[in-house]
Scaffold this motif. Structure first.
Motif, mmCIF file in Angstrom:
data_model
loop_
_atom_site.group_PDB
_atom_site.id
_atom_site.type_symbol
_atom_site.label_atom_id
_atom_site.label_comp_id
_atom_site.label_asym_id
_atom_site.label_seq_id
_atom_site.Cartn_x
_atom_site.Cartn_y
_atom_site.Cartn_z
ATOM 1 N N LYS A 28 2.278 -16.574 18.205
ATOM 2 C CA LYS A 28 1.182 -17.361 17.636
ATOM 3 C C LYS A 28 0.562 -18.320 18.651
ATOM 4 C CE LYS A 28 3.036 -17.327 12.918
ATOM 5 N NZ LYS A 28 3.597 -18.146 11.820
ATOM 6 N N MET A 29 1.388 -18.843 19.551
ATOM 7 C CA MET A 29 0.934 -19.927 20.435
ATOM 8 C C MET A 29 0.387 -19.449 21.782
ATOM 9 S SD MET A 29 1.585 -22.995 19.050
ATOM 10 C CE MET A 29 2.532 -23.704 17.711
ATOM 11 N N ASP A 30 1.014 -18.441 22.362
ATOM 12 C CA ASP A 30 0.662 -18.007 23.716
ATOM 13 C C ASP A 30 -0.592 -17.147 23.673
ATOM 14 O OD1 ASP A 30 0.620 -17.401 26.376
ATOM 15 O OD2 ASP A 30 2.405 -16.127 26.354
ATOM 16 N N ARG A 31 -1.745 -17.802 23.628
ATOM 17 C CA ARG A 31 -3.015 -17.111 23.412
ATOM 18 C C ARG A 31 -3.374 -16.129 24.530
ATOM 19 N NH1 ARG A 31 -6.241 -19.313 19.346
ATOM 20 N NH2 ARG A 31 -4.846 -20.202 17.786
ATOM 21 N N ASN A 32 -3.055 -16.475 25.782
ATOM 22 C CA ASN A 32 -3.424 -15.590 26.901
ATOM 23 C C ASN A 32 -2.249 -14.728 27.369
ATOM 24 O OD1 ASN A 32 -1.855 -17.506 28.124
ATOM 25 N ND2 ASN A 32 -3.359 -18.081 29.693
ATOM 26 N N ASN A 33 -1.154 -14.754 26.615
ATOM 27 C CA ASN A 33 0.004 -13.901 26.893
ATOM 28 C C ASN A 33 0.526 -14.013 28.332
ATOM 29 O OD1 ASN A 33 0.066 -12.615 24.249
ATOM 30 N ND2 ASN A 33 -1.799 -11.534 24.887
ATOM 31 N N ASP A 34 0.595 -15.240 28.846
ATOM 32 C CA ASP A 34 1.105 -15.424 30.208
ATOM 33 C C ASP A 34 2.562 -15.882 30.215
ATOM 34 O OD1 ASP A 34 0.794 -17.993 29.283
ATOM 35 O OD2 ASP A 34 -0.256 -18.735 31.067
ATOM 36 N N GLY A 35 3.187 -15.911 29.035
ATOM 37 C CA GLY A 35 4.613 -16.235 28.968
ATOM 38 C C GLY A 35 4.931 -17.704 28.825
ATOM 39 N N VAL A 36 3.911 -18.562 28.845
ATOM 40 C CA VAL A 36 4.114 -19.997 28.632
ATOM 41 C C VAL A 36 3.075 -20.514 27.651
ATOM 42 C CG1 VAL A 36 5.120 -20.376 30.919
ATOM 43 C CG2 VAL A 36 2.657 -20.674 30.588
ATOM 44 N N VAL A 37 3.396 -21.634 27.015
ATOM 45 C CA VAL A 37 2.464 -22.272 26.074
ATOM 46 C C VAL A 37 2.036 -23.611 26.666
ATOM 47 C CG1 VAL A 37 2.206 -23.285 23.774
ATOM 48 C CG2 VAL A 37 3.458 -21.134 24.053
ATOM 49 N N THR A 38 0.744 -23.778 26.874
ATOM 50 C CA THR A 38 0.209 -25.032 27.392
ATOM 51 C C THR A 38 -0.064 -25.993 26.247
ATOM 52 O OG1 THR A 38 -2.087 -24.287 27.255
ATOM 53 C CG2 THR A 38 -0.888 -23.802 29.309
ATOM 54 N N ILE A 39 -0.322 -27.248 26.584
ATOM 55 C CA ILE A 39 -0.623 -28.255 25.560
ATOM 56 C C ILE A 39 -1.873 -27.879 24.787
ATOM 57 C CG2 ILE A 39 -1.849 -29.695 27.255
ATOM 58 C CD1 ILE A 39 0.134 -31.000 24.208
ATOM 59 N N GLU A 40 -2.869 -27.298 25.484
ATOM 60 C CA GLU A 40 -4.109 -26.898 24.815
ATOM 61 C C GLU A 40 -3.849 -25.776 23.815
ATOM 62 O OE1 GLU A 40 -4.952 -28.902 28.580
ATOM 63 O OE2 GLU A 40 -3.775 -27.075 28.152
ATOM 64 N N GLU A 41 -3.064 -24.774 24.227
ATOM 65 C CA GLU A 41 -2.729 -23.674 23.320
ATOM 66 C C GLU A 41 -1.929 -24.184 22.133
ATOM 67 O OE1 GLU A 41 -2.267 -19.689 26.094
ATOM 68 O OE2 GLU A 41 -0.705 -21.220 26.245
ATOM 69 N N PHE A 42 -1.009 -25.078 22.401
ATOM 70 C CA PHE A 42 -0.136 -25.618 21.360
ATOM 71 C C PHE A 42 -0.944 -26.357 20.299
ATOM 72 C CE2 PHE A 42 2.699 -28.986 19.727
ATOM 73 C CZ PHE A 42 3.769 -28.219 19.283
ATOM 74 N N ILE A 43 -1.792 -27.274 20.734
ATOM 75 C CA ILE A 43 -2.568 -28.074 19.789
ATOM 76 C C ILE A 43 -3.558 -27.209 19.020
ATOM 77 C CG2 ILE A 43 -4.328 -29.886 19.622
ATOM 78 C CD1 ILE A 43 -2.860 -31.407 21.795
ATOM 79 N N GLU A 44 -4.262 -26.332 19.731
ATOM 80 C CA GLU A 44 -5.254 -25.476 19.073
ATOM 81 C C GLU A 44 -4.604 -24.571 18.038
ATOM 82 O OE1 GLU A 44 -8.609 -22.039 20.167
ATOM 83 O OE2 GLU A 44 -7.440 -23.002 21.764
ATOM 84 N N SER A 45 -3.471 -23.976 18.399
ATOM 85 C CA SER A 45 -2.782 -23.064 17.483
ATOM 86 C C SER A 45 -2.264 -23.797 16.253
ATOM 87 C CB SER A 45 -1.618 -22.366 18.194
ATOM 88 O OG SER A 45 -2.079 -21.593 19.280
#
Length: 206
Positions: free
Chosen positions: A171-188
């Protein structure tokens, strides 16, 4: 609920405690009231509870773990308490003062959605490098399951933490790079009602 004696934080004396270390005095009550979303009465109640557990005015990690274990006697809360302690220890000096404690608590209980999400991200980002890895999330999930106790929820399988992590990243890793950034986390989180409800459950653990 007991009646609070009519004195402020700065009125309390250290003479009641025989301490070998120098006591930490908190900021003035008015300043803390400005910096947090607590009322003066609430700060007084919090301070008296804090001083009762930590007469020196600060708490180290071992004491923090001991206090936290009393809330979750059915499991092992030491690892989750370690992660939580590091989130409260904003100065990274190995101790949590009353100011550290109420500043964090204010965000968790009274902060905006964005503030709460930032605080949660910081908790999950164990090495504080600005992103959450699967390994970090796995450590957090294991600590939560350990704390709640396996016998409390007998239906939980051994691989439940890993499934939770996989769902989190899906759900969180929008660009599928294996990590979740703060931007991805908050947006998700802001877009997913189920995630928001799940976060509120973890807030209650705190």
């Amino acid at each position: 609920m007991y009646v609070i004696p009519p004195q402020t934080l700065t009125d309390s004396t250290e003479d009641d405690f025989e301490l070998s270390t120098v006591c930490h005095r908190p900021e003035g009550l008015d300043k803390l009231q400005e910096q947090t979303k607590f009322t003066k009465k609430e700060l007084q109640v919090l301070y008296r509870g804090f001083k009762n557990e930590c007469p020196s005015g600060v708490v180290n990690e071992e004491t923090f773990k001991l206090i936290y274990s009393q809330f979750f006697p059915q499991g092992d809360s030491s690892m989750y308490a370690h992660f939580l302690f590091e989130a409260f220890d904003t100065n990274k000096n190995g101790s949590v003062s009353f100011e550290d404690f109420v500043m964090g608590l204010s965000i968790i209980l009274r902060g905006s959605i964005n503030d709460r999400l930032n605080w949660a991200f910081n908790l999950y980002d164990l090495n504080k490098d600005g992103c959450i890895t699967k390994e970090e999330m796995m450590d957090i999930m294991k600590s939560i399951y350990d704390m709640m106790g396996k016998y409390t929820y007998p239906s939980m399988q051994e691989d439940a933490p890993r499934e939770h992590v996989e769902n989190f990243f899906q759900k969180m890793d929008r660009n599928n790079d294996g990590v979740v950034t703060i931007e991805e986390f908050i947006e998700s989180c802001q877009k997913d009602e189920n995630i928001m409800q799940s976060m509120q459950l973890f807030d209650n653990v705190i």
